[in-house]
Scaffold this motif. Structure first.
Motif, short mmCIF file in Angstrom:
data_model
loop_
_atom_site.label_atom_id
_atom_site.label_comp_id
_atom_site.label_asym_id
_atom_site.label_seq_id
_atom_site.Cartn_x
_atom_site.Cartn_y
_atom_site.Cartn_z
N UNK A 1 -20.89 41.83 -65.90
CA UNK A 1 -19.90 41.09 -66.72
C UNK A 1 -20.12 40.88 -68.30
N UNK A 2 -21.43 40.66 -68.58
CA UNK A 2 -22.05 40.53 -70.01
C UNK A 2 -21.71 41.84 -70.48
N UNK A 3 -22.15 42.98 -70.08
CA UNK A 3 -22.02 44.41 -70.91
C UNK A 3 -20.45 44.68 -70.87
N UNK A 4 -19.70 44.24 -69.71
CA UNK A 4 -18.20 44.56 -69.74
C UNK A 4 -17.58 43.59 -70.98
N UNK A 5 -18.18 42.67 -71.08
CA UNK A 5 -17.72 41.61 -72.07
C UNK A 5 -17.84 42.25 -73.52
N UNK A 6 -19.07 43.02 -73.73
CA UNK A 6 -19.24 43.66 -74.85
C UNK A 6 -18.35 44.76 -75.22
N UNK A 7 -18.24 45.48 -73.94
CA UNK A 7 -17.32 46.42 -74.33
C UNK A 7 -16.03 46.30 -74.46
N UNK A 8 -15.26 45.20 -73.86
CA UNK A 8 -14.03 45.01 -74.16
C UNK A 8 -13.63 44.53 -75.35
N UNK A 9 -14.63 43.58 -76.15
CA UNK A 9 -14.38 43.37 -77.42
C UNK A 9 -14.60 44.58 -78.34
N UNK A 10 -15.69 45.56 -78.12
CA UNK A 10 -15.72 46.65 -78.86
C UNK A 10 -14.72 47.58 -78.79
#
Length: 404
Positions: A311-320
């Motif tokens: 979830x944390x990695x995907x959060x970074x990805x969606x913001x990026x």
């Protein structure tokens, strides 16, 4: 002295406009997300079903796509800075209208909100590209971060407010934040007008720019944005349910996934400009973002117990992902008109597809009886983002937009 005064004015204008951009961004997602924490009270008071309540969040996303050409027309008629003010006044009107009356009034207010936010979605990246030369990437990161912060604020605070004053006043109270944004933006307009009177006139728009719909790169960016937004809305709608079903988590604990998904988006938004400055290739940054996105569906299928990490990695990805597409739009636009039209086409097509995300992911779950197929659907969208965006985001950014 004249030179000193001019320098002071120019230094003050970006700071005031930056404050305005961030305040506006807080109001471009927050009012929509605010409905979720008070769904139960709203259903009971208005005597409606879950489907009707769902329209209060799905209608605006659909309008983000369908109304983008209308937003572009409004911006062309009003001008960029006044269009931002039009957007905020519309958000204020929609927020208040949604909080009074019956379900018809709530739906009407939701439509007004959707139309007003669509104007803001299109115009703010145009303002950033024009008024923040040299630091476009950083301001874009701050803008996309503020979108997520606004959503987090309303998700966190609306329910406690509703406990104190009821759901109607809780939703209406977010109009105060809109009012602050309007005041700051109006002050920014005055400063900008003073600056425009002293500054040399801008160069005329390029005459040989092809219509954006005839540019393959713009279509590629539209597909990439559509895949990014489809994945975001599909995952946001169903991730807590998936974790509750597959991991046996309580609904409240599973809801932490949404918080991780939103909070880590801030890190992704600010990491992207640094990577663009370092690698000097937006397309390579976009591919890195899609690799981080892919860890969510792959990780939940291969190692579901590590869901906080995914979830944390995907959060970074969606913001990026949101940031890199906006950076690519600015870098590829040769003037204000092309920027506006490209932004309208990319966001219009992208959000039209995004509106189907929760429906498609939910239907895949219902048809398959599990969560493997829905995660493969999300993974397929991420692959589309990688292929279309990698081919369209471009190589080295133009010098004027290179600094981060």
């Amino acid at each position: 002295m004249a030179t000193g005064g001019l320098t002071t004015t120019r230094a003050a204008v970006p700071g005031l406009l930056l404050a305005g951009v961030l305040l506006v961004a807080l109001n471009l997602r927050g009012p929509l997300i605010a409905v979720a924490p008070v769904t139960g009270e709203l259903r009971s008071d208005l005597a409606v079903g879950a489907g009707t309540v769902g329209l209060l969040t799905s209608i605006p996303v659909l309008l983000f796509g369908l109304a983008a050409p209308l937003a572009s027309w409004v911006i062309a008629r009003a001008g960029t800075h006044r269009a931002v003010l039009v957007s905020m006044l519309g958000v204020l009107a929609g927020t208040l209208l949604r909080s009074v009356g019956d379900v018809r009034t709530a739906l009407a207010g939701t439509v007004v909100l959707g139309l007003a936010i669509t104007v803001g979605n299109v115009v703010v990246p145009v303002v950033i590209g024009r008024d923040f030369p040299g630091v476009t990437h950083v301001v874009t990161a701050a803008y996309t971060s503020a979108l997520n912060i606004g959503a987090t604020l309303t998700t966190t605070l609306t329910a406690p407010l509703a406990d104190l004053v009821g759901w109607r006043w809780a939703l209406a109270s977010w109009g105060l934040l809109v009012g602050v944004a309007c005041l700051v933006w109006t002050a920014g307009l005055r400063r900008q007008a003073a600056r425009a009177g002293e500054a040399p006139p801008p160069p005329p728009p390029a005459a040989d720019v092809r219509p954006v719909w005839r540019q393959p790169a713009v279509w590629g960016l539209t597909l990439a944005f559509a895949a990014q937004a489809f994945s975001y809305y599909g995952v946001t709608a169903w991730l807590p349910t998936l974790l509750a079903d597959e991991q046996g988590l309580t609904r409240s604990v599973a809801g932490v996934s949404s918080s991780l998904f939103q909070v880590f988006a801030v890190a992704g938004a600010f990491a992207v400009p640094a990577l663009v400055a370092w690698w000097r290739r937006p397309s390579a940054v976009l591919l890195a973002v899609t690799a981080a996105w892919a860890t969510l569906p792959v990780g939940l299928l291969a190692a579901p117990g590590l869901w906080p990490l995914w979830c944390a990695l995907a959060g970074v990805a969606q913001g990026g992902g949101l940031t890199i597409v906006f950076i690519a739009i600015v870098a590829r636009s040769r003037d204000l008109v092309e920027n506006r039209r490209t932004s309208a086409m990319v966001q219009g097509g992208g959000y039209a597809v995004a509106a189907t995300g929760p429906l498609v992911v939910g239907a895949a779950h219902d048809l398959s009886g599990g969560w493997t197929v829905p995660m493969l659907v999300v993974l397929g969208a991420i692959v589309v983002m990688a292929v279309a965006g990698g081919a369209s985001a471009g190589g080295r950014p133009r010098e004027g937009n290179a600094q981060a």
